[in-house]
Design a protein around this motif. Structure first.
Motif, short mmCIF file in Angstrom:
data_model
loop_
_atom_site.label_atom_id
_atom_site.label_comp_id
_atom_site.label_asym_id
_atom_site.label_seq_id
_atom_site.Cartn_x
_atom_site.Cartn_y
_atom_site.Cartn_z
N LEU A 102 42.58 35.56 38.78
CA LEU A 102 42.26 36.76 37.99
C LEU A 102 43.43 37.20 37.12
N ASP A 103 44.54 36.49 37.24
CA ASP A 103 45.76 36.80 36.47
C ASP A 103 46.15 38.27 36.65
N PHE A 104 46.15 38.71 37.93
CA PHE A 104 46.42 40.11 38.22
C PHE A 104 47.53 40.23 39.25
N SER A 105 48.48 41.08 38.95
CA SER A 105 49.53 41.43 39.90
C SER A 105 50.15 42.74 39.43
N ILE A 106 50.86 43.38 40.34
CA ILE A 106 51.58 44.60 40.00
C ILE A 106 53.04 44.35 40.33
N THR A 107 53.87 44.48 39.32
CA THR A 107 55.29 44.21 39.51
C THR A 107 56.13 45.48 39.61
N ASP A 108 55.57 46.61 39.21
CA ASP A 108 56.25 47.90 39.27
C ASP A 108 55.85 48.64 40.54
N THR A 109 56.48 49.77 40.78
CA THR A 109 56.01 50.62 41.86
C THR A 109 54.63 51.16 41.47
N HIS A 110 53.81 51.41 42.47
CA HIS A 110 52.44 51.83 42.20
C HIS A 110 51.92 52.73 43.30
N SER A 111 50.80 53.41 43.02
CA SER A 111 50.20 54.36 43.95
C SER A 111 48.85 53.90 44.49
N PHE A 112 48.37 52.74 44.05
CA PHE A 112 47.04 52.28 44.44
C PHE A 112 47.09 50.86 45.00
N ALA A 113 46.14 50.56 45.87
CA ALA A 113 45.93 49.21 46.38
C ALA A 113 44.61 48.71 45.78
N PHE A 114 44.50 47.40 45.59
CA PHE A 114 43.34 46.80 44.93
C PHE A 114 42.71 45.73 45.82
N SER A 115 41.38 45.57 45.70
CA SER A 115 40.68 44.49 46.39
C SER A 115 39.64 43.91 45.44
N PHE A 116 39.17 42.70 45.79
CA PHE A 116 38.15 42.02 45.00
C PHE A 116 37.19 41.37 45.98
N ASP A 117 35.91 41.72 45.89
CA ASP A 117 34.88 41.14 46.76
C ASP A 117 33.86 40.41 45.89
N SER A 118 33.55 39.19 46.26
CA SER A 118 32.54 38.45 45.52
C SER A 118 31.45 37.94 46.45
N THR A 119 30.23 37.91 45.94
CA THR A 119 29.07 37.37 46.64
C THR A 119 28.47 36.34 45.70
N SER A 129 25.83 33.09 44.85
CA SER A 129 24.59 32.38 45.21
C SER A 129 24.15 31.55 44.01
N ALA A 130 23.14 30.74 44.21
CA ALA A 130 22.65 29.86 43.14
C ALA A 130 21.96 30.63 42.02
N THR A 131 21.39 31.78 42.32
CA THR A 131 20.64 32.52 41.30
C THR A 131 21.37 33.72 40.72
N GLU A 132 22.24 34.35 41.53
CA GLU A 132 22.99 35.51 41.05
C GLU A 132 24.29 35.65 41.83
N SER A 133 25.36 35.84 41.12
CA SER A 133 26.66 36.10 41.75
C SER A 133 27.14 37.47 41.32
N ARG A 134 27.84 38.14 42.24
CA ARG A 134 28.31 39.51 41.98
C ARG A 134 29.76 39.65 42.41
N PHE A 135 30.43 40.66 41.83
CA PHE A 135 31.76 41.03 42.30
C PHE A 135 31.89 42.54 42.29
N VAL A 136 32.77 43.03 43.14
CA VAL A 136 33.12 44.45 43.17
C VAL A 136 34.63 44.51 43.29
N ALA A 137 35.28 45.18 42.34
CA ALA A 137 36.72 45.40 42.39
C ALA A 137 36.95 46.86 42.77
#
Length: 161
Positions: free
Chosen positions: A95-112, A114-122
């Motif tokens: 995803l070309d994602f990183s945080i190199t500075d100080t920060h106040s939030f944490a991040f996650s990425f969930d993907s589901t 399948s053959a007919t439909e794929s989803r993600f939630v960040a």
């Protein structure tokens, strides 16, 4: 105290009060906006890259694998710097994602996938004042066979808790 000096003090206090009445609300508004920039910019970056990866990809392979909250502990009441390697998970790299500075939030990425439909939630979560109550930001997307990827709406829960 001479009368002219008293008038000067009163005028100075009036001017100072007027400036504060204008400056304090603007300062508070900018402070709130700056606290919201990190999760919104982060999710926009993640979702943009995920959508780009899904364009033209086979639906079951559209999005990278899920990755847990990074850092694993949501920062509480202060900005944190992550140890080296915190963002080395293959999904963050893809995803070309990183945080190199100080920060106040944490991040996650969930993907589901399948053959007919794929989803993600960040997700982005932060505890801005350290009281254990989280601010949560969520942005998702999906792709169906034969269609272009699409993004959902940004959902915000307790933006400034």
């Amino acid at each position: 105290m001479r009368p002219l000096a008293l008038l000067e003090v009163v005028a100075l206090l009036s001017l100072g009060g007027s400036l504060l009445a204008v400056a304090v609300p603007a300062f508070v508004m900018n402070l709130r906006a700056s606290r919201l920039a990190e999760p919104i910019d982060g999710l926009a970056s993640i979702a943009g890259r995920a959508t780009l990866l899904a364009s033209g990809a086979e639906v079951p392979l559209a999005y990278p694998a899920s990755v847990a909250m990074t850092p694993s502990r949501v920062p509480a009441g202060q900005r944190v710097a992550d140890p080296t390697g915190s963002w080395d998970h293959p999904t963050w790299r893809r995803l070309d994602f990183s945080i190199t500075d100080t920060h106040s939030f944490a991040f996650s990425f969930d993907s589901t996938l399948s053959a007919t439909e794929s989803r993600f939630v960040a997700r982005a979560q932060g505890d801005l004042d350290g009281d254990g109550v989280l601010s949560s930001f969520t942005l998702g997307g999906s792709v169906r066979a034969g269609e272009e990827p699409r993004l959902g709406h940004l959902e915000v829960y307790r933006e400034v808790e």
